[in-house]
Structures are given as C-alpha cells and as structure tokens.
Design a protein around this motif. Structure first.
Motif, short mmCIF file in Angstrom:
data_model
loop_
_atom_site.label_atom_id
_atom_site.label_comp_id
_atom_site.label_asym_id
_atom_site.label_seq_id
_atom_site.Cartn_x
_atom_site.Cartn_y
_atom_site.Cartn_z
N ASN A 223 1.51 22.48 -20.58
CA ASN A 223 -0.07 22.41 -20.58
C ASN A 223 -0.39 23.64 -20.00
N PRO A 224 -0.32 25.00 -20.61
CA PRO A 224 -0.49 25.98 -19.66
C PRO A 224 -2.06 26.05 -19.41
N GLN A 225 -2.22 26.56 -18.11
CA GLN A 225 -3.62 27.13 -17.92
C GLN A 225 -3.87 28.29 -17.17
N GLY A 226 -2.85 29.03 -16.93
CA GLY A 226 -3.13 30.30 -16.05
C GLY A 226 -3.22 31.48 -16.97
N MET A 227 -3.51 31.61 -18.05
CA MET A 227 -3.49 32.80 -18.89
C MET A 227 -4.86 33.50 -18.37
N THR A 228 -6.04 32.95 -18.21
CA THR A 228 -7.21 33.97 -17.86
C THR A 228 -6.99 34.17 -16.38
N ILE A 229 -6.58 33.26 -15.41
CA ILE A 229 -6.21 33.78 -14.46
C ILE A 229 -5.37 35.20 -14.19
N ALA A 230 -4.42 35.05 -15.06
CA ALA A 230 -3.35 36.18 -15.18
C ALA A 230 -3.99 37.53 -15.47
N GLU A 231 -4.82 37.36 -16.45
CA GLU A 231 -5.87 38.34 -17.09
C GLU A 231 -6.80 39.14 -15.87
N LEU A 232 -7.30 38.26 -15.33
CA LEU A 232 -8.31 38.56 -14.04
C LEU A 232 -7.67 39.11 -13.13
N SER A 233 -6.43 38.60 -12.77
CA SER A 233 -5.95 39.19 -11.22
C SER A 233 -4.84 40.18 -11.73
N GLY A 234 -4.32 40.19 -12.93
CA GLY A 234 -3.39 41.30 -13.14
C GLY A 234 -1.81 40.86 -12.73
N ALA A 235 -1.81 39.63 -12.46
CA ALA A 235 -0.42 39.14 -11.96
C ALA A 235 0.43 38.63 -13.01
N LYS A 236 1.66 38.93 -12.79
CA LYS A 236 2.64 38.31 -13.65
C LYS A 236 2.65 36.79 -13.99
N ARG A 237 2.65 36.21 -15.10
CA ARG A 237 2.61 34.82 -15.48
C ARG A 237 4.09 34.06 -16.27
N VAL A 238 4.69 33.21 -15.60
CA VAL A 238 5.59 32.93 -16.18
C VAL A 238 5.34 31.39 -16.49
N GLU A 239 6.10 30.87 -17.79
CA GLU A 239 5.82 29.63 -17.86
C GLU A 239 7.04 28.87 -17.96
N LEU A 240 7.26 27.79 -16.98
CA LEU A 240 8.59 26.89 -16.97
C LEU A 240 8.34 25.66 -17.67
N ARG A 241 9.52 24.82 -17.83
CA ARG A 241 9.41 23.84 -18.59
C ARG A 241 9.92 22.56 -17.48
N ASN A 242 9.35 21.53 -17.57
CA ASN A 242 9.72 20.36 -16.98
C ASN A 242 10.52 19.39 -18.10
N PHE A 243 10.06 19.10 -19.26
CA PHE A 243 10.56 18.61 -20.32
C PHE A 243 11.60 19.45 -20.89
N PRO A 244 12.92 19.02 -20.99
CA PRO A 244 13.94 20.18 -21.67
C PRO A 244 13.75 20.31 -23.09
N GLY A 245 14.03 21.32 -23.66
CA GLY A 245 13.89 21.54 -25.14
C GLY A 245 15.08 21.71 -25.88
N PRO A 246 15.11 21.83 -27.37
CA PRO A 246 16.15 21.64 -28.03
C PRO A 246 17.48 22.45 -27.42
N GLU A 247 17.04 23.61 -26.66
CA GLU A 247 18.21 24.62 -26.38
C GLU A 247 18.76 24.17 -24.99
N HIS A 248 18.06 22.91 -24.47
CA HIS A 248 18.87 22.47 -23.01
C HIS A 248 19.65 21.44 -23.39
N GLY A 249 21.09 21.45 -23.18
CA GLY A 249 21.94 20.34 -23.08
C GLY A 249 22.14 19.56 -21.90
N SER A 250 21.52 19.74 -20.82
CA SER A 250 21.49 18.99 -19.75
C SER A 250 20.52 19.72 -18.67
N LEU A 251 20.25 18.72 -17.80
CA LEU A 251 19.13 19.12 -16.48
C LEU A 251 19.67 20.40 -16.02
#
Length: 265
Positions: A223-251
């Motif tokens: 549920n990304p919400q930081g795109m506009t904040i990153a644009e306004l501030s110029g800061a780097k933005r990284v999206e992390l996952r809580n729910f594992p994806g198909p590429e994750h075989g374990s926690l």
C-alpha cells in the motif's frame, strides 16, 4: 554311571532351554515401530490465510501448507474467496491466520468451523515477534524441534543483517517510514523521524513530511503512499514487503531481500 551322567546332562540342557524361552519376548514386542514424524506432518492439513502466515507455519515446522490468498496479490487481505476455499478450510486440521483478513472472517462466520483448530498469530516482521509466534504454532503442531532448527538459522541471518546495518551506520540515516514498516525499520536501528499512513495523506500532510528533509523514505509495497513525499523532498524511496512474494521461499529470504533493498548486504 556314564548313562546316568548323560541323562542328567540332557535334563539340565532342557531346563536351560525352557528358562531362555520363558524369559524371551515375541519379536514384535522387542522392536516397536517408531512413528515417522515427516509422514505425520505430510498427512496434517494446514491451511494459512496468506503467504505471511503460511511461511510462519512452515518456519514452525509445518509441511505442505495450503495458502488461501494467492501469493501474487499485491495486498492479500483484499482477496475475494472462492467456494473451493471454503472446502479447504472445512477440511483443515489447523488454520493459521492473523485476524484482519476479511475473507477469512467471512468464511469462519458463515461455516461451522471449530475454534479449537484456529491459530491466530501476530504478523509483525521483527525478530522477537516471529520467534514468539513460530514457537506458539510449533507447540500446537507438536513440531518444537523443527521450529528450534529454524530459529537457529533465523538468528544467524538476523545477526548478520544487524551487523551489516551497524557497519552502514544506519542510525545516522533520518527516515520517514510507512506505519506497517516502522517496527522492522526501528529494529534495524534507523533514526525514524516520522511515521506516515496507513490513512490517506492530504496534500498538506505530504508537504509537511517532505519539509522534514528525510534521507530515506521506507514505503510499503502492499500500500505505497510515499511517492509524492519523495518527489517533494528529493529523498530516495524504497518499497519493502511484509507479505512474502513468489520469490520468497521462507521468512529468512524475505528478511534478506528487504535488507538488500536497503543496501544492507
């Protein structure tokens, strides 16, 4: 005289043979078949609401865990269940869920599902919580030894991540973080200056957060919400996952992947 000695010798041998037979046990009593733990686990039907609760169950020692919400979904709690999902839950020996999944609550409310086979867990991706929750599941599944093996591996991986985070001096990085990533971010040692979401952000609030001049914005993939904040501030933005994806075989793989996205590798 020799004849008498022979008779006596034969009698002694006969008595000894009877004594040995009397003391012995049937072969089936001597060798008791051991229960095959892996076979028992394979027969156990474990159903998990999402990839997150499923990998928690597997970390606890569960085998062949069935996941209700497809792993490919960006936000699994929004899944709309099918009739076949109801059958899976009805036939399950154990059901692993968090409690905030609307589709799971609807199925449980409209069907006669025993509460005794429901294991509710807290889904927060921190070391302490995942150890606690997997221990809880293992006690129910009777897989404590398997959970302890996973816990040792998880501890080694987390210690490695924390060591690299310290090397990177993440405590000097000022971070804006999505609320659902805040616990993980704080556990790594970042300087969290503000938490945003999960409610909708107004333009004024986004401007206010941008004015904090963060070094990094850690956002929520689901549920990304930081795109506009990153644009306004110029800061780097990284999206992390809580729910594992198909590429994750374990926690553990999920933790390592999130750490890699933060350049902690």
């Amino acid at each position: 005289m020799n004849f008498k000695k022979s008779i006596l010798f034969i009698l002694i041998l006969s008595m000894l043979s009877l004594a040995i037979v009397g003391c012995s046990k049937p072969s089936e009593e001597i060798i008791a078949p051991e229960e095959n733990i892996e076979e028992k686990l394979n027969e156990l039907k474990i159903v998990a609401s999402t990839s997150w609760t499923a990998l928690m169950a597997e970390a606890a020692g569960g085998n062949n865990v069935t996941i209700i919400a497809p792993v490919e979904l960006r936000h699994p709690p929004e899944y709309d269940f099918k009739p076949s999902d109801i059958q899976k839950i009805q036939e399950a020996d154990w059901i692993i869920m968090a409690g905030y999944e609307p589709f799971m609550n609807k199925i449980l409310e409209s069907n006669d599902i025993s509460e005794e086979k429901i294991i509710k867990v807290t889904t927060t991706n921190t070391y302490d919580n995942l150890v606690e929750q997997t221990r809880l599941i293992a006690e129910k599944l009777d897989t404590v030894d398997l959970q302890q093996e996973w816990e040792a591996e998880f501890t080694n991986a987390f210690d490695m991540i924390m060591g690299k985070a310290a090397d990177n001096k993440v405590e000097n990085t000022r971070v804006l973080v999505h609320t659902h990533m805040a616990a993980f971010t704080r556990a790594l040692g970042y300087d969290v200056i503000e938490v945003f979401g999960a409610e909708e952000l107004s333009p004024a609030k986004m401007g206010e957060l941008a004015n904090l001049k963060p070094d990094l914005i850690i956002d929520n993939y689901h549920n990304p919400q930081g795109m506009t904040i990153a644009e306004l501030s110029g800061a780097k933005r990284v999206e992390l996952r809580n729910f594992p994806g198909p590429e994750h075989g374990s926690l553990i793989e999920l933790f390592l992947d999130n750490a890699s996205k933060l350049d902690i590798n």
